[in-house]
Design a protein around this motif. Structure first.
Motif, PDB file in Angstrom:
ATOM      1  N   UNK A 400       0.834  -1.199   0.000  1.00 12.13           N
ATOM      2  CA  UNK A 400       0.000   0.000   0.000  1.00 12.13           C
ATOM      3  C   UNK A 400       0.871   1.252   0.000  1.00 12.13           C
ATOM      4  N   UNK A 401       1.991   1.210   0.705  1.00  9.02           N
ATOM      5  CA  UNK A 401       2.907   2.348   0.673  1.00  9.02           C
ATOM      6  C   UNK A 401       3.398   2.603  -0.759  1.00  9.02           C
ATOM      7  N   UNK A 402       3.665   1.518  -1.489  1.00  7.89           N
ATOM      8  CA  UNK A 402       4.091   1.667  -2.884  1.00  7.89           C
ATOM      9  C   UNK A 402       3.004   2.325  -3.737  1.00  7.89           C
ATOM     10  N   UNK A 403       1.761   2.229  -3.279  1.00 12.32           N
ATOM     11  CA  UNK A 403       0.622   2.877  -3.950  1.00 12.32           C
ATOM     12  C   UNK A 403       0.242   4.180  -3.268  1.00 12.32           C
ATOM     13  N   UNK A 404       1.142   4.674  -2.434  1.00  9.18           N
ATOM     14  CA  UNK A 404       1.011   5.986  -1.778  1.00  9.18           C
ATOM     15  C   UNK A 404      -0.134   6.047  -0.775  1.00  9.18           C
ATOM     16  N   UNK A 405      -0.325   4.946  -0.048  1.00 12.03           N
ATOM     17  CA  UNK A 405      -1.257   4.904   1.072  1.00 12.03           C
ATOM     18  C   UNK A 405      -0.489   4.390   2.285  1.00 12.03           C
ATOM     19  N   UNK A 406      -0.544   5.136   3.381  1.00 14.32           N
ATOM     20  CA  UNK A 406       0.237   4.793   4.571  1.00 14.32           C
ATOM     21  C   UNK A 406      -0.635   4.079   5.597  1.00 14.32           C
ATOM     22  N   UNK A 436      -7.459   0.422  -3.796  1.00 12.02           N
ATOM     23  CA  UNK A 436      -6.050   0.039  -3.756  1.00 12.02           C
ATOM     24  C   UNK A 436      -5.841  -1.194  -2.890  1.00 12.02           C
ATOM     25  N   UNK A 437      -6.568  -1.278  -1.782  1.00 10.51           N
ATOM     26  CA  UNK A 437      -6.443  -2.458  -0.921  1.00 10.51           C
ATOM     27  C   UNK A 437      -6.952  -3.703  -1.646  1.00 10.51           C
TER      28      UNK A 437
END
Length: 444
Positions: A400-406, A436-437
């Motif tokens: 998710x971080x790679x998809x810009x979600x922390x 994204x999830x």
């Protein structure tokens, strides 16, 4: 008023270093116990609303920062702090309107019996002071806590935090502390039944008896109104009424730790303990109270506050200073004017519904739980056996971080996705997160 250009000129004097340089300097000059998030740490340089920005201007949706409660760098909160700091910042030995106004505004949100306010610099300080209050009132020392709880980093609070004293480097359970099982209806000893809350609540009595058997009488029961480090757990109905009854019968006081979850995050209620239909004797607050500014609070009854008047002065150099109070007042204004408690209720319900839909498609989501914008999604290897899947949870966070979600993980087995964004989080933000999830989970 200090203008933006003045701030920029100050910030421009700070050298801008590479990731590698900062990491090296942290190792050399900072406490080696300081942790970092993610396999490749982010350098965050700016925040706005639900977004954090790295040094290259890339935006990341912040799903875990319950500290910046009304959004990163909310203009109203920033302006309040700037204006008061430019005028006066001193201590409580002088009369000032801000502190009494804040006490009036804060207590107006609470049950009428909770009417005396102490201001501190953090949630840890609030919980530490609350322990002094409880012991002064009861003349007792023993404390019962919930397993895996975290109440702060001071020595007294580490002793009340199984998350710390039973973890790496911990010194184990102190003799004056009793521990009860988390009221976890998904993986705990009592599951899924309407009476589970009462059954968990009845565990307080054996813990109290255990302390008494060692010659220790009960001063207090500490319980988060929603369990954070325990895995984003919403207390089952009936838990606190049963637990509080046992505590009060033993002469102890009941403390609701709202350091993570107060100020409207729970959605249906301003304070998460209200969902249990109880009134605590002491409530502690921190994190969201100042939207990232260091301030905490203890609110209690006149009787408990009177027990603390022993002749020893209570003075906190920074607690209740005019700047902190101006910022805290602005936070209350923003919550009310932007209807953020209702936003937490509405968007939180949408987000939990969306997660439960994902649960139907992805067997690794074993449980979805929470209140408002305090949500946990527990990842498991075997849905029937409810076996925790920590590696998958960690992998999801990185993906998710790679998809810009922390995101981050929580719980005794570190397999729960913890979701607690600033409460300005919108339905559009929730839709983006869920999409994204879904994409990430489908790739496993």
């Amino acid at each position: 008023m200090i203008d933006t250009l003045s701030f920029r000129s100050v910030l421009d004097g700070v050298p801008q270093r590479s990731h590698a340089e900062i990491l090296q300097l942290r190792k050399q000059r900072l406490n080696p116990a300081l942790s970092l998030s993610y396999q490749e740490p982010l350098k965050i340089t700016r925040g706005e609303g639900v977004w954090l920005y790295d040094e290259q201007g890339r935006a990341y949706m912040d799903m875990v920062n319950n500290v910046c409660h009304v959004g990163h760098c909310h203009p109203r909160v920033v302006e309040a702090g700037q204006a008061q700091m430019a005028r006066l910042n001193t201590n409580t030995r002088y009369l000032h309107d801000n502190i009494v106004e804040y006490a009036l505004r804060l207590t107006a949100t609470l049950p009428s019996s909770l009417s005396v306010v102490f201001l501190t610099n953090s949630g840890t300080e609030a919980n530490d002071l609350a322990l002094r209050l409880a012991r002064a009132h009861t003349k007792a020392r023993g404390v019962v806590v919930v397993d895996h709880a975290y109440h702060g980093h001071s020595p007294s609070m580490v002793e009340l935090s199984p998350y710390k004293f039973n973890g790496k480097g911990g010194e184990g359970q102190a003799a004056h502390v009793g521990v009860v099982e988390m009221p976890d209806v998904y993986r705990g000893m009592f599951r899924d039944g309407s009476a589970a809350g009462q059954e968990y609540g009845r565990l307080l009595q054996p813990a109290i008896d255990g302390l008494r058997g060692q010659g220790t009488t009960l001063a207090a029961f500490y319980c988060e109104s929603l369990l954070g480090c325990g895995g984003q757990i919403a207390l089952p109905d009936g838990y606190l009424p049963e637990a509080y009854a046992a505590v009060r019968a033993a002469g102890g006081v009941c403390l609701a730790d709202e350091v993570q979850v107060g100020f409207g995050r729970a959605g249906e209620h301003f304070w998460a303990f209200e969902a249990q239909g109880v009134v605590p004797d002491i409530v502690t607050m921190g994190k969201p109270i100042g939207n990232g500014h260091p301030i905490g609070a203890v609110v209690t009854t006149p009787a408990i506050a009177a027990s603390f008047v022993t002749g020893m002065e209570y003075f906190n150099t920074f607690g209740g200073n005019p700047v902190s109070c101006a910022i805290a007042l602005a936070v209350l204004d923003v919550i009310a004017e932007e209807q953020l408690q209702e936003n937490a209720r509405r968007v939180g319900a949408f987000l939990m519904d969306g997660l439960r839909q994902l649960q139907q498609r992805h067997a690794c989501i074993g449980d979805v739980r929470g209140r408002g914008l305090f949500i946990g999604a527990e990842l498991v290897r075997d849905p029937a056996a409810r076996t925790p899947d920590q590696p998958r949870a960690k992998a999801v966070v990185e993906a998710m971080k790679a998809r810009h979600v922390l995101l981050s993980t929580e719980g005794p087995d570190d397999n729960v996705l913890k979701i607690k964004p600033p409460i300005v989080f919108s339905r559009a933000n929730a839709e983006e997160f869920l999409d994204k999830l879904d994409e990430v989970l489908a790739a496993f």
